[in-house]
Design a protein around this motif. Sequence first.
Motif, PDB file in Angstrom:
ATOM      1  N   THR A  70      29.091  38.327  43.333  1.00 41.33           N
ATOM      2  CA  THR A  70      28.383  38.633  42.093  1.00 41.33           C
ATOM      3  C   THR A  70      29.227  39.597  41.269  1.00 41.33           C
ATOM      4  O   THR A  70      30.029  40.364  41.814  1.00 41.33           O
ATOM      5  N   CYS A  73      28.412  42.906  34.148  1.00 44.65           N
ATOM      6  CA  CYS A  73      28.964  43.063  32.812  1.00 44.65           C
ATOM      7  C   CYS A  73      28.622  44.459  32.294  1.00 44.65           C
ATOM      8  O   CYS A  73      27.445  44.850  32.318  1.00 44.65           O
ATOM      9  N   GLU A  78      24.297  42.623  32.642  1.00 41.73           N
ATOM     10  CA  GLU A  78      23.873  41.435  33.399  1.00 41.73           C
ATOM     11  C   GLU A  78      24.674  41.329  34.694  1.00 41.73           C
ATOM     12  O   GLU A  78      25.860  41.639  34.739  1.00 41.73           O
ATOM     13  N   TRP A  80      25.536  38.445  37.671  1.00 41.32           N
ATOM     14  CA  TRP A  80      25.449  37.005  37.886  1.00 41.32           C
ATOM     15  C   TRP A  80      26.277  36.579  39.084  1.00 41.32           C
ATOM     16  O   TRP A  80      27.239  37.246  39.448  1.00 41.32           O
ATOM     17  N   THR A  87      33.596  32.486  38.224  1.00 44.03           N
ATOM     18  CA  THR A  87      33.387  32.532  36.779  1.00 44.03           C
ATOM     19  C   THR A  87      33.245  34.000  36.421  1.00 44.03           C
ATOM     20  O   THR A  87      32.241  34.629  36.765  1.00 44.03           O
ATOM     21  N   CYS A  90      30.814  36.808  31.432  1.00 43.74           N
ATOM     22  CA  CYS A  90      29.375  37.034  31.453  1.00 43.74           C
ATOM     23  C   CYS A  90      28.639  35.879  30.778  1.00 43.74           C
ATOM     24  O   CYS A  90      28.958  35.516  29.636  1.00 43.74           O
ATOM     25  N   PRO A  91      27.658  35.293  31.469  1.00 41.92           N
ATOM     26  CA  PRO A  91      26.887  34.211  30.849  1.00 41.92           C
ATOM     27  C   PRO A  91      25.960  34.727  29.739  1.00 41.92           C
ATOM     28  O   PRO A  91      25.513  33.948  28.902  1.00 41.92           O
ATOM     29  N   GLY A  92      25.717  36.036  29.706  1.00 44.01           N
ATOM     30  CA  GLY A  92      24.841  36.609  28.692  1.00 44.01           C
ATOM     31  C   GLY A  92      25.536  36.857  27.368  1.00 44.01           C
ATOM     32  O   GLY A  92      25.055  36.464  26.316  1.00 44.01           O
ATOM     33  N   CYS A  93      26.710  37.531  27.432  1.00 41.54           N
ATOM     34  CA  CYS A  93      27.379  37.926  26.184  1.00 41.54           C
ATOM     35  C   CYS A  93      28.809  37.406  26.063  1.00 41.54           C
ATOM     36  O   CYS A  93      29.432  37.577  25.023  1.00 41.54           O
ATOM     37  N   GLY A  94      29.348  36.831  27.132  1.00 40.48           N
ATOM     38  CA  GLY A  94      30.701  36.277  27.086  1.00 40.48           C
ATOM     39  C   GLY A  94      31.811  37.275  27.380  1.00 40.48           C
ATOM     40  O   GLY A  94      32.980  36.907  27.409  1.00 40.48           O
TER      41      GLY A  94
END
Length: 141
Positions: A70, A73, A78, A80, A87, A90-94
């Motif tokens: 995990t 960010c 976040e 993840w 990956t 961040c899937p939230g803000c990039g």
Amino acid sequence: MHEMSLAVAVVDQVETAARSRGAAGVSSIALDVGELAGVVADALAFCFELACAGTVVEGAELITRTVPGTARCTPCAEVWPVGMPPTLLCPGCGAAAAELVSGRELRIREVRWADPGIGEVPRADPGAPREEHRQPITEES
């Protein structure tokens, strides 16, 4: 193959702990293995059997649990699962991951010491498994 050096290190640590506790044997060792640690579980299990030969750990079961990777960010906080391959955006803000929170560890989670049988009350079923004692290998305060 670094799994052999890992297996030898685990056996050495458990043997040292067994000696200090006066344990006659070890029935199982549970490890947490991070998915990002680069450890091949089957290779580790094979090497573990070889590393145990002739030690107090010989015959012990190796139980591994995979710890997912995990990341966290900093800008949006976040957390993840990074997966494999990781990956790291961040899937939230990039934003790029600021911190890997988990997934790189190799930790001895639990050791089950085999009962030495001293002062043992005879069992009705001689084929019944011996009593085991669960105890963490390290003391936490």
